[in-house]
Design an enzyme around this catalytic site. Structure first.
Site, PDB file in Angstrom:
ATOM      1  N   ASP A  28       0.853  -1.189  -0.052  1.00 28.51           N
ATOM      2  CA  ASP A  28       0.038  -0.001   0.034  1.00 28.51           C
ATOM      3  C   ASP A  28       0.893   1.418  -0.073  1.00 28.51           C
ATOM      4  OD1 ASP A  28      -2.217   1.612   0.149  1.00 28.51           O
ATOM      5  OD2 ASP A  28      -2.804   1.097   2.306  1.00 28.51           O
ATOM      6  N   HIS A  45       2.776   3.327  -8.969  1.00 29.48           N
ATOM      7  CA  HIS A  45       2.497   2.053  -9.019  1.00 29.48           C
ATOM      8  C   HIS A  45       3.719   1.308  -9.851  1.00 29.48           C
ATOM      9  CE1 HIS A  45      -1.453   2.268  -7.707  1.00 29.48           C
ATOM     10  NE2 HIS A  45      -1.773   2.875  -8.637  1.00 29.48           N
ATOM     11  N   LEU A 139      11.098 -20.687  -4.215  1.00 31.94           N
ATOM     12  CA  LEU A 139      10.020 -19.848  -3.765  1.00 31.94           C
ATOM     13  C   LEU A 139       8.625 -20.070  -4.624  1.00 31.94           C
ATOM     14  CD1 LEU A 139       9.219 -17.201  -1.933  1.00 31.94           C
ATOM     15  CD2 LEU A 139       9.857 -15.951  -4.163  1.00 31.94           C
TER      16      LEU A 139
END
Ligand code: FPP
Length: 253
Positions: A28, A45, A139
């Site tokens: 955020d 962004h 991962l």
């Protein structure tokens, strides 16, 4: 003495502290990062995407097994159409530009959320990311895209109800394990740690079911500024917590 695998040491952490197996992040603050610099939100962004790349690398380096990121929420459709289009184009860019590298690094990609409402080419890219990397073993990067926790639980409830209606499942067989198996995250362990950046302290419909026993770390750092140091600080904070899962503290029990 035989060599033991090196355990990454984090500043301020307990030397014996185990790392979380699964870290989930609410990324955020992109908009505020841009506004503070007089830049368009898109720039926030775009820089957020760079922070995401670095975070995936750090998670891989540290040996974290699962990293879930909240890329686009079911509620993000209510943003201006231009911003939605920008977020979609960042996702396209991410898959086209980074998928090969993720695959080389043995990262497995999983997507959670619904494909409903997404453009066909985006659906295709998401499917490609999952199928190319499906057998990778380092991962697991779980991308929550067009995702909402309540919507996911509703889909799971419908799917359980359909099995009961078809006579394949009895009502008694519906327990929390059965519901978990019908969520988008089936076979992904629950998150141990949820990090939210930018100082906001809420879950915003993210992993509502799965985060039942997660530790939460809220950092004031805005997502584009979230670097390795900020990540390690959140992990060290996790290592200082005592997880009781509803039981007693080891100190009092
Ligand atoms: C929150 O910042 C961030 C988002 C809604 C999108 C997160 C997206 C990225 C980090 C890059 C794209 C990644 C993928 C996988 C598509 P905000 O816009 O709510 O910031 P604000 O609260 O400061 O306005």
């Amino acid at each position: 003495m035989s060599a033991s695998p090196e355990k990454p040491m984090l500043t301020g952490s307990r030397p014996d502290g185990a790392l979380p197996a699964h870290v989930a992040i609410i990324m955020d603050g992109n908009g505020r990062w841009a506004a503070r610099r007089g830049l368009p939100r898109f720039e926030g962004h775009r820089r957020g995407m760079e922070a995401l790349r670095a975070t995936v690398r750090t998670a891989g380096d540290l040996g974290i097994r699962y990293l879930t990121i909240y890329g686009f929420s079911a509620e993000n459709w209510s943003r201006p159409a231009a911003e939605v289009a920008e977020l979609m184009s960042l996702l396209r860019h991410f898959v086209r530009r980074d998928l090969a590298e993720l695959h080389r690094n043995n990262v497995r990609v999983r997507i959670i959320g619904t494909r409903e409402g997404l453009a066909p080419d985006v659906v295709g890219l998401l499917a490609e990311a999952e199928s190319l990397t499906r057998n990778n073993t380092a991962l697991t990067l779980v991308v929550a895209f067009n995702y909402g926790g309540r919507q996911e639980i509703v889909r799971a409830a419908r799917s359980l109800a359909a099995e009961v209606a078809a006579g394949r499942l009895t009502l008694d067989a519906i327990d929390s394990d059965a519901l978990s198996r019908h969520l988008d995250t089936a076979e992904i362990p629950d998150p141990d740690l949820v990090i939210r950046t930018s100082g906001e302290q809420r879950l915003s419909n993210f992993l509502l079911w799965q985060a039942a026993y997660a530790e939460f770390v809220f950092t004031p750092v805005l997502w584009p500024d979230f670097d390795r140091q900020a990540f390690e600080e959140a992990l060290a904070e996790f290592q200082r917590r005592e997880r009781r899962f509803g039981g007693l503290s080891s100190a009092t029990g």
